[in-house]
Design a protein around this motif. Structure first.
Motif, PDB file in Angstrom:
ATOM      1  N   LEU A  95       1.075  -1.137  -0.039  1.00  0.00           N
ATOM      2  CA  LEU A  95       0.124  -0.005  -0.023  1.00  0.00           C
ATOM      3  C   LEU A  95       0.694   1.362   0.051  1.00  0.00           C
ATOM      4  O   LEU A  95       1.883   1.500   0.950  1.00  0.00           O
ATOM      5  CB  LEU A  95      -0.897   0.032   1.336  1.00  0.00           C
ATOM      6  N   LEU A  96       0.830   2.111  -0.919  1.00  0.00           N
ATOM      7  CA  LEU A  96       1.288   3.329  -1.071  1.00  0.00           C
ATOM      8  C   LEU A  96       0.481   4.680  -0.760  1.00  0.00           C
ATOM      9  O   LEU A  96      -0.417   4.704  -1.393  1.00  0.00           O
ATOM     10  CB  LEU A  96       1.901   3.517  -2.456  1.00  0.00           C
ATOM     11  N   VAL A  97       0.680   5.225   0.451  1.00  0.00           N
ATOM     12  CA  VAL A  97      -0.143   6.152   0.788  1.00  0.00           C
ATOM     13  C   VAL A  97       0.348   7.535   0.508  1.00  0.00           C
ATOM     14  O   VAL A  97       1.561   7.802   1.033  1.00  0.00           O
ATOM     15  CB  VAL A  97      -0.521   6.049   2.441  1.00  0.00           C
ATOM     16  N   GLY A  98      -0.563   8.440   0.107  1.00  0.00           N
ATOM     17  CA  GLY A  98       0.064  10.038  -0.102  1.00  0.00           C
ATOM     18  C   GLY A  98      -1.419  10.980   0.056  1.00  0.00           C
ATOM     19  O   GLY A  98      -2.295  10.622  -0.791  1.00  0.00           O
ATOM     20  N   HIS A  99      -1.155  12.084   0.641  1.00  0.00           N
ATOM     21  CA  HIS A  99      -2.294  12.894   0.618  1.00  0.00           C
ATOM     22  C   HIS A  99      -2.043  13.878  -0.379  1.00  0.00           C
ATOM     23  O   HIS A  99      -0.782  14.442  -0.549  1.00  0.00           O
ATOM     24  CB  HIS A  99      -2.442  13.434   2.020  1.00  0.00           C
ATOM     25  N   TYR A 100      -3.009  14.479  -1.113  1.00  0.00           N
ATOM     26  CA  TYR A 100      -2.914  15.510  -2.185  1.00  0.00           C
ATOM     27  C   TYR A 100      -3.351  16.904  -1.772  1.00  0.00           C
ATOM     28  O   TYR A 100      -3.371  17.913  -2.196  1.00  0.00           O
ATOM     29  CB  TYR A 100      -3.934  15.113  -3.350  1.00  0.00           C
ATOM     30  N   ASP A 101      -4.036  16.768  -0.330  1.00  0.00           N
ATOM     31  CA  ASP A 101      -4.193  18.178   0.204  1.00  0.00           C
ATOM     32  C   ASP A 101      -3.042  18.875   0.695  1.00  0.00           C
ATOM     33  O   ASP A 101      -1.998  18.211   1.021  1.00  0.00           O
ATOM     34  CB  ASP A 101      -5.265  18.252   1.188  1.00  0.00           C
ATOM     35  N   GLY A 129       2.903  23.084  -1.264  1.00  0.00           N
ATOM     36  CA  GLY A 129       2.611  21.700  -1.215  1.00  0.00           C
ATOM     37  C   GLY A 129       3.677  20.809  -1.964  1.00  0.00           C
ATOM     38  O   GLY A 129       3.663  19.535  -1.870  1.00  0.00           O
ATOM     39  N   ILE A 130       4.816  21.339  -2.449  1.00  0.00           N
ATOM     40  CA  ILE A 130       5.952  20.717  -3.431  1.00  0.00           C
ATOM     41  C   ILE A 130       6.403  19.538  -2.474  1.00  0.00           C
ATOM     42  O   ILE A 130       6.828  18.404  -2.669  1.00  0.00           O
ATOM     43  CB  ILE A 130       6.747  21.564  -4.155  1.00  0.00           C
ATOM     44  N   PHE A 131       6.733  20.285  -1.449  1.00  0.00           N
ATOM     45  CA  PHE A 131       7.699  19.254  -0.239  1.00  0.00           C
ATOM     46  C   PHE A 131       6.524  18.372   0.461  1.00  0.00           C
ATOM     47  O   PHE A 131       6.799  17.129   0.452  1.00  0.00           O
ATOM     48  CB  PHE A 131       8.389  20.224   0.664  1.00  0.00           C
ATOM     49  N   ASP A 132       5.552  18.885   0.918  1.00  0.00           N
ATOM     50  CA  ASP A 132       4.474  18.390   1.646  1.00  0.00           C
ATOM     51  C   ASP A 132       3.146  18.408   1.082  1.00  0.00           C
ATOM     52  O   ASP A 132       2.337  19.241   1.397  1.00  0.00           O
ATOM     53  CB  ASP A 132       4.346  18.953   3.013  1.00  0.00           C
ATOM     54  N   LYS A 134       3.454  16.762  -2.553  1.00  0.00           N
ATOM     55  CA  LYS A 134       3.233  16.202  -4.026  1.00  0.00           C
ATOM     56  C   LYS A 134       4.301  15.760  -4.931  1.00  0.00           C
ATOM     57  O   LYS A 134       4.192  14.749  -5.696  1.00  0.00           O
ATOM     58  CB  LYS A 134       2.589  17.459  -4.764  1.00  0.00           C
ATOM     59  N   THR A 135       5.484  16.005  -4.232  1.00  0.00           N
ATOM     60  CA  THR A 135       6.618  15.364  -4.732  1.00  0.00           C
ATOM     61  C   THR A 135       6.569  13.605  -4.500  1.00  0.00           C
ATOM     62  O   THR A 135       6.804  13.111  -5.501  1.00  0.00           O
ATOM     63  CB  THR A 135       8.048  15.963  -4.325  1.00  0.00           C
ATOM     64  N   GLY A 136       6.388  13.740  -3.268  1.00  0.00           N
ATOM     65  CA  GLY A 136       6.178  12.092  -2.884  1.00  0.00           C
ATOM     66  C   GLY A 136       5.288  11.335  -3.786  1.00  0.00           C
ATOM     67  O   GLY A 136       5.337  10.047  -4.185  1.00  0.00           O
ATOM     68  N   LEU A 137       3.957  12.133  -4.217  1.00  0.00           N
ATOM     69  CA  LEU A 137       3.143  11.224  -5.018  1.00  0.00           C
ATOM     70  C   LEU A 137       3.680  11.008  -6.357  1.00  0.00           C
ATOM     71  O   LEU A 137       3.306   9.950  -6.961  1.00  0.00           O
ATOM     72  CB  LEU A 137       1.707  12.423  -4.933  1.00  0.00           C
ATOM     73  N   ALA A 138       4.241  12.000  -7.062  1.00  0.00           N
ATOM     74  CA  ALA A 138       4.655  11.773  -8.394  1.00  0.00           C
ATOM     75  C   ALA A 138       5.914  10.628  -8.198  1.00  0.00           C
ATOM     76  O   ALA A 138       5.908   9.777  -8.915  1.00  0.00           O
ATOM     77  CB  ALA A 138       5.410  13.074  -8.913  1.00  0.00           C
ATOM     78  N   GLN A 139       6.437  10.796  -7.304  1.00  0.00           N
ATOM     79  CA  GLN A 139       7.926   9.688  -7.203  1.00  0.00           C
ATOM     80  C   GLN A 139       7.282   8.427  -6.928  1.00  0.00           C
ATOM     81  O   GLN A 139       7.792   7.352  -7.549  1.00  0.00           O
ATOM     82  CB  GLN A 139       8.673  10.112  -6.004  1.00  0.00           C
ATOM     83  N   GLY A 140       6.229   8.211  -6.234  1.00  0.00           N
ATOM     84  CA  GLY A 140       5.714   6.954  -6.191  1.00  0.00           C
ATOM     85  C   GLY A 140       4.949   6.363  -7.150  1.00  0.00           C
ATOM     86  O   GLY A 140       5.129   5.183  -7.492  1.00  0.00           O
ATOM     87  N   ILE A 141       4.243   7.109  -8.018  1.00  0.00           N
ATOM     88  CA  ILE A 141       3.876   6.738  -9.406  1.00  0.00           C
ATOM     89  C   ILE A 141       4.936   6.294 -10.196  1.00  0.00           C
ATOM     90  O   ILE A 141       4.878   5.024 -10.832  1.00  0.00           O
ATOM     91  CB  ILE A 141       2.994   7.897  -9.877  1.00  0.00           C
TER      92      ILE A 141
END
Length: 402
Positions: A95-101, A129-132, A134-141
Motif C-alpha cells: 500500500l502506497l499512501v499519500g495525501h494530495y491536500d 505543497g511541493i515538499f508536503d 506532491k513530490t512524494g506522489l509523483a515519485q511513487g507513481i
C-alpha cells in the motif's frame, strides 16, 4: 522476505535519473493545481488530475474506488495487480499512501516566489505543497512505472490518495486502516527528514475548548457580565504550562475566537489547541491536567473536546524488517546509509503503526520547509528517492508478514 530475481536498485536509480526531468514535470503539474484542505472544488480537480496522471504513467488500474469525503476531500484507491510468482495468491501487496491536500489557501500560488540556490549551490524548486507532499506522489507513481518496466516480478500495489490529511484524516482514516490491514506492508510517501525515513512520530490531539460566560453591557453593567474571553485566556495560559518538552509534549493554541461586539462582555469564546505527545502515558496526563484547570470567575463554564486525532507512532516489531530491507536497497544504490529518525509531526503512518502493521514513513521528497512559505525540494534527489521506492517494491513480491 525477498523474492529473486529483484530489479537491481542501482539500475532502477540510473533509469530514474534518465527520466528525472519528466518526474519533475509531473511534480510541477500537481503543484500548479492548488488543493487546499478547505477548498472542495480544488480538491476534486486535484484528485481528478492525480488519477489522470497515474493512468497516463501506469495504465488503467485493475481496481479502483473513490470514497466520498463529505466536507473533506475524497479518498481514491487504485490497485495494480502484481506480476510475481503466484500473483494474486500470496504475491505480496504493498500500500502506497499519500495525501494530495495542502495547508495553503487557494490563491497562494499566484504570489509564490522561487528561491535561489542553497548555500552549497544546489538548485531548489518551490511551490505550495511541493515538499508536503506532491513530490512524494509523483515519485511513487514513477517508482512503480520504472519497476514494471524492469520486467522483474512485482507485488500488487495499491495507491491510496486522500484529501484530508492536513486536517486530521477525518474521513479517510477508516479507509486507510482497512487498506493497510489488507496489504502486507505500507509505505507512506510523506517527505523525508533531510533524507531520513521517519520511524517514530508524535501522537496528536486537536482539542476544541469552549468558554461560555454571561453577556452584559460593557459600560452600563460590566459587573453583571462574566467574560468568556478573559476566562479562556486564563485557560490557555494554564494549558501552556501543562506542556513538558523534556517528555516530548508540546501544547500550542493556534486559534482563538470570541465575543460579539467590542462593547459587550463576551458570552462565548473558543480556542483550537494542538497537542503533541510521544507516549500514551503523556496523553493520559495531559487529559487529566487540562480537566483540572480552574478559571477565576466561577460563572464561566469551560468545556474541552478531548479529540485525540493520531496515536503516537514508534518503530514496532513488524516495521523493523521493512526498515532493514529499505536500507539494503539504499546500499545497492550506493548510499552510505539510510538513517531513520523520530519527528514531532504526525501522519497517516501513525494509524498503521498503531495497528501493529509494518509501515515506513518519509519515503518521499528531500527538501525542507513543510507548512512554511518557501517550502522546497532538491530536484537532484528525485531520481534516488524514486529508485529507492522502486527497489523496495521489487523486494516485496512475497509477503513481509504472514
Amino acid at each position: 522476505m525477498t523474492a529473486s530475481p529483484a530489479p537491481a536498485a542501482a539500475a532502477l536509480t540510473t533509469r530514474a535519473q534518465e527520466v528525472s526531468s519528466r518526474i519533475v514535470d509531473d511534480i510541477l503539474t500537481l503543484v500548479r493545481q492548488e488543493t487546499s484542505s478547505y477548498d472542495l472544488p480544488g480538491l476534486a480537480a486535484g484528485l481528478d488530475l492525480l488519477r489522470e496522471l497515474t493512468v497516463q504513467r501506469l495504465g488503467q488500474p485493475d481496481h479502483e474506488h473513490r470514497y466520498p469525503g463529505g466536507e473533506c476531500g475524497d479518498t481514491l484507491t487504485l490497485t495494480y495487480a502484481g506480476t510475481g510468482t503466484g500473483a494474486g495468491t500470496g504475491a505480496g501487496h504493498v500500500l502506497l499512501v499519500g495525501h494530495y491536500d495542502t495547508v495553503w489557501p487557494t490563491g497562494t500560488l499566484a504570489g509564490w516566489e522561487q528561491p535561489g540556490p542553497s548555500d552549497d549551490g544546489r538548485d531548489r524548486l518551490s511551490g505550495p505543497g511541493i515538499f508536503d507532499m506532491k513530490t512524494g506522489l509523483a515519485q511513487g507513481i514513477w517508482a512503480l512505472k520504472l519497476a514494471r518496466e524492469s520486467g522483474a516480478p512485482l507485488p500488487t500495489v495499491t495507491f491510496l490518495f486522500n484529501g484530508d490529511e492536513e486536517i486530521g484524516s477525518l474521513s479517510s482514516r477508516p479507509v486507510i486502516e482497512e487498506a493497510a490491514q489488507k496489504a502486507d506492508v505500507t509505505l507512506v510517501l510523506e517527505p523525508t527528514a533531510h533524507g531520513a525515513v521517519k520511524t517514530a512520530r508524535k501522537g496528536t490531539g486537536i482539542f476544541q475548548v469552549t468558554a461560555t460566560g454571561v453577556e452584559a453591557h460593557a459600560g452600563l453593567a460590566p459587573q453583571d457580565g462574566a467574560s468568556a474571553i478573559t476566562a479562556l485566556s486564563e485557560f490557555v495560559v494554564a494549558a501552556a504550562k501543562v506542556a513538558a518538552p523534556d517528555r516530548g509534549t508540546t501544547i500550542n493554541t493556534g486559534l482563538f475566537r470570541g465575543g460579539s461586539a467590542i462593547n459587550v462582555v463576551a458570552g462565548q469564546a473558543t480556542a483550537g489547541v494542538d497537542i503533541r505527545v510521544s507516549s500514551e502515558a503523556e496523553q493520559a496526563r495531559v487529559d487529566e491536567e487540562l480537566d483540572a484547570i480552574k478559571v477565576s470567575d466561577p460563572r464561566v463554564r469551560i468545556e474541552i473536546d478531548h479529540a485525540w486525532n493520531r496515536p503516537p507512532m514508534t518503530l514496532n516489531a513488524a516495521s523493523a524488517p521493512l526498515l532493514a530491507l529499505a536500507r539494503e536497497v539504499a546500499r545497492e544504490q550506493g548510499r552510505d546509509s539510510l538513517p531513520d529518525t523520530a519527528v514531532g509531526g504526525a501522519s497517516d503512518a501513525n494509524f498503521v503503526a498503531a495497528l501493529g502493521l509494518p509501515v515506513l514513513c518519509g519515503m518521499g521528497a528531500v527538501g525542507d520547509g513543510a507548512h512554511a512559505q518557501g517550502e522546497f525540494i532538491y530536484p537532484d534527489t528525485v531520481a534516488a528517492q524514486t529508485g529507492l521506492v522502486a527497489g523496495v517494491l521489487g523486494r516485496l513480491t512475497r509477503p513481509l508478514r504472514d
